[in-house]
Design an enzyme around this catalytic site. Structure first.
Site, PDB file in Angstrom:
ATOM      1  N   ILE A   1       0.818  -1.209   0.000  1.00  0.00           N
ATOM      2  CA  ILE A   1       0.000   0.000   0.000  1.00  0.00           C
ATOM      3  C   ILE A   1       0.854   1.262   0.000  1.00  0.00           C
ATOM      4  CG2 ILE A   1      -2.005  -1.066   1.086  1.00  0.00           C
ATOM      5  CD1 ILE A   1      -1.059   0.074   3.764  1.00  0.00           C
ATOM      6  N   GLY A   2       2.174   1.095   0.011  1.00  0.00           N
ATOM      7  CA  GLY A   2       2.983   2.304   0.018  1.00  0.00           C
ATOM      8  C   GLY A   2       4.451   2.022  -0.185  1.00  0.00           C
TER       9      GLY A   2
ATOM     10  N   GLY B   1       8.245   4.406   0.215  1.00  0.00           N
ATOM     11  CA  GLY B   1       8.897   5.667   0.500  1.00  0.00           C
ATOM     12  C   GLY B   1      10.356   5.601   0.110  1.00  0.00           C
ATOM     13  N   ASP B   2      11.103   6.587   0.526  1.00  0.00           N
ATOM     14  CA  ASP B   2      12.509   6.660   0.165  1.00  0.00           C
ATOM     15  C   ASP B   2      13.314   5.545   0.811  1.00  0.00           C
ATOM     16  OD1 ASP B   2      14.827   7.896  -0.995  1.00  0.00           O
ATOM     17  OD2 ASP B   2      15.315   8.656   0.999  1.00  0.00           O
ATOM     18  N   ILE B   3      12.909   5.125   1.996  1.00  0.00           N
ATOM     19  CA  ILE B   3      13.702   4.128   2.714  1.00  0.00           C
ATOM     20  C   ILE B   3      12.875   2.918   3.150  1.00  0.00           C
ATOM     21  CG2 ILE B   3      15.355   5.844   3.557  1.00  0.00           C
ATOM     22  CD1 ILE B   3      13.900   5.826   6.221  1.00  0.00           C
TER      23      ILE B   3
ATOM     24  N   VAL C   1       5.542  -0.222   2.566  1.00  0.00           N
ATOM     25  CA  VAL C   1       4.469  -0.449   3.530  1.00  0.00           C
ATOM     26  C   VAL C   1       3.489  -1.454   2.936  1.00  0.00           C
ATOM     27  CG1 VAL C   1       2.651   0.601   4.922  1.00  0.00           C
ATOM     28  CG2 VAL C   1       4.717   1.910   4.390  1.00  0.00           C
TER      29      VAL C   1
ATOM     30  N   LYS D   1       5.521  -1.715   8.020  1.00  0.00           N
ATOM     31  CA  LYS D   1       6.560  -0.962   7.336  1.00  0.00           C
ATOM     32  C   LYS D   1       7.839  -1.785   7.374  1.00  0.00           C
ATOM     33  CE  LYS D   1       8.129   3.810   6.944  1.00  0.00           C
ATOM     34  NZ  LYS D   1       7.935   5.169   7.475  1.00  0.00           N
TER      35      LYS D   1
ATOM     36  N   ASP E   1       7.660  17.675   7.829  1.00  0.00           N
ATOM     37  CA  ASP E   1       7.187  17.046   6.585  1.00  0.00           C
ATOM     38  C   ASP E   1       5.673  17.058   6.486  1.00  0.00           C
ATOM     39  OD1 ASP E   1       7.604  15.924   4.100  1.00  0.00           O
ATOM     40  OD2 ASP E   1       7.724  13.875   4.833  1.00  0.00           O
TER      41      ASP E   1
END
Length: 460
Positions: free
Chosen positions: A103-104, A106-108, A111, A129, A225
């Site tokens: 579902i996701g 990111g940079d690192i 998820v 995560k 952020d």
């Protein structure tokens, strides 16, 4: 259910059981480009010994103590589900969850939506995560991941994420947290008429974000952020602020300030810069609010907990949301969060950010030099007039004169835009309707599934 394994050519394959179809992801180990950060892992790398060891028992006790130290989450049904599950009789591991889908990303990290396996609570949804520690080391971002984990362990608030469990699997770090089925405010805004929220809906979301920022600042955490993509919506319509890997940890000294030292946010700099004599007190003591001294304080005194002394020179954030002091390369502090709140409210109401340019470089130039402007010459209502006044105060290019920079949420809450709103009872306010949502959890798309996400940047 998803099965995950690695092919001979080092590709991550996610196979949906019974569908006969596979989804391929190229391993991030083969590329260091900024847009290639897929986390690859093998099914076998998550096989952990099931025997109980003294270390496992110690971690179980730590988890139980953690729950007892978080009164807000002590009765959380998702926490209770883990307590009642057979998995909690030993150390939780990846094997206690089944992955549903990604579902996701990111940079690192990546998820995944996952379900609890076994026991009477099987099937309950969580978000997992997964961070590849080897990739973190190569990108020199271990500190970012550690900062986020440290912050999540501290949090106990209705508008911030709950850390349910964490464990290591091979060279991967896994964190199990709350799943928000309502998506994010960026995707929800695009579903609204004219792709913007009403003034009342914007006021509601701004108020809950404000309360979340106040709590973070009270802990000495500067978020750095804030953007609609990071404001998730729970199944009940209330928000959850997420992603803390760009946050700055500092110190804040809570205090109660006398009316004699409270100045009008719109007053001159000379008034704002006058010395104040706060009354410090500890916010840790369980007897704090039973104290007769506190009970007899004047009702118009302000609770202030703002990390005003925190400074950083890191160039972090999302381009359209960074403050002028960051865009110009100067050091920054707590005021960057209040600038971002102003951009956030502007985007909720008008459907765009005020300084966006054709490129990231142009956007940063606009933030530093371009004056604030609104889409129309005159507001359409008194509420919009107050909203513009609040936005103008938050988007003051001088961080020392910016609304919130001195007393934080204590100043922002008193603005006429929030008049009549009881922040202490904001959880009892009926949230704006979320299209397609019901009271039950749904596996809807999250903020990470946008085709063109507003990616954060960081240059240290």
């Amino acid at each position: 259910m998803l099965e995950l394994y690695r092919s001979s050519d080092d590709q991550l394959i996610i196979s949906e059981e019974g569908s006969g179809s596979n989804t391929y992801y190229t391993s991030s180990k083969s590329s260091m480009s900024s847009d290639s950060h897929c986390t690859s892992f093998s099914r076998l790398s998550f096989d952990l010994p099931s025997s109980s060891s003294p270390e496992d028992q110690q971690q179980q006790q730590q988890q139980q103590r953690q729950i007892s130290l978080k009164p807000h989450r002590s009765s959380d049904s998702s926490f209770q589900a883990l307590l009642r599950s057979a998995a909690f009789s030993r150390r939780l591991s990846f094997r206690d969850f089944s992955l549903v889908r990604q579902i996701g990303s990111g940079d690192i990290s990546r998820v995944y939506l996952c379900r609890l396996r076994g026991g009477p609570e099987r099937g309950r949804l969580y978000a997992m995560k997964v961070v590849d520690n080897e990739i973190l080391a190569m990108k020199k971002k271990i500190q970012r991941a550690e900062t986020e984990r440290k912050i999540m362990k501290m949090l106990d608030h209705p508008f911030l994420p709950t850390l349910y469990a964490e464990f290591e699997a091979s060279h991967f770090s896994c964190v199990v947290m709350e799943y928000c089925s309502g998506g994010d405010l960026h995707s929800l805004r695009h579903k609204q008429p004219h792709k913007r929220f009403s003034i009342s809906s914007s006021r509601f979301y701004a108020a809950e974000v404000l309360v979340a920022l106040e709590y973070l600042h009270m802990l000495g955490i500067i978020y750095r952020d804030l953007k609609p993509e990071n404001v998730l919506v729970r199944s009940d319509g209330h928000i959850m602020l997420t992603d803390f890997d760009l946050s700055l940890c500092s110190d804040a000294i809570p205090a109660v300030e006398s009316p004699d030292f409270i100045s009008d946010p719109s007053s001159s700099p000379s008034l704002d810069s006058q010395p104040r004599t706060p009354t410090p007190f500890s916010c840790i003591s369980n007897r704090l609010f039973r104290s007769r001294k506190i009970q007899t304080l004047s009702t118009n005194r302000l609770f202030v907990a703002e990390p005003v002394s925190a400074r950083s020179c890191s160039f972090v954030g999302t381009h359209e949301y960074v403050a002028p002091e960051v865009a110009s390369g100067r050091s920054h502090g707590n005021a960057v969060d209040w600038w971002a709140l102003g951009i956030f409210i502007y985007e909720m109401i008008y459907g765009r950010t005020p300084f966006a340019g054709p490129s990231n470089e142009a956007t940063l130039r606009n933030i530093v030099k371009k004056p604030l402007a609104f889409p129309t010459d005159a507001p359409n209502s008194l509420s919009e007039y107050h909203a513009r006044n609040l936005i103008s105060g938050l988007l003051n290019k001088d961080p020392n004169r910016r609304l919130g920079s001195k007393r934080g949420a204590a100043d922002v809450k008193t603005h006429p835009f929030f008049k009549g709103l009881n922040f202490a009872l904001i959880r009892s306010v009926t949230p704006p309707g979320v299209p397609g949502m019901s009271g039950k959890q749904k596996t809807t798309a999250s903020r990470h599934e946008r085709k063109q996400p507003a990616a954060p940047f960081d240059f240290f």
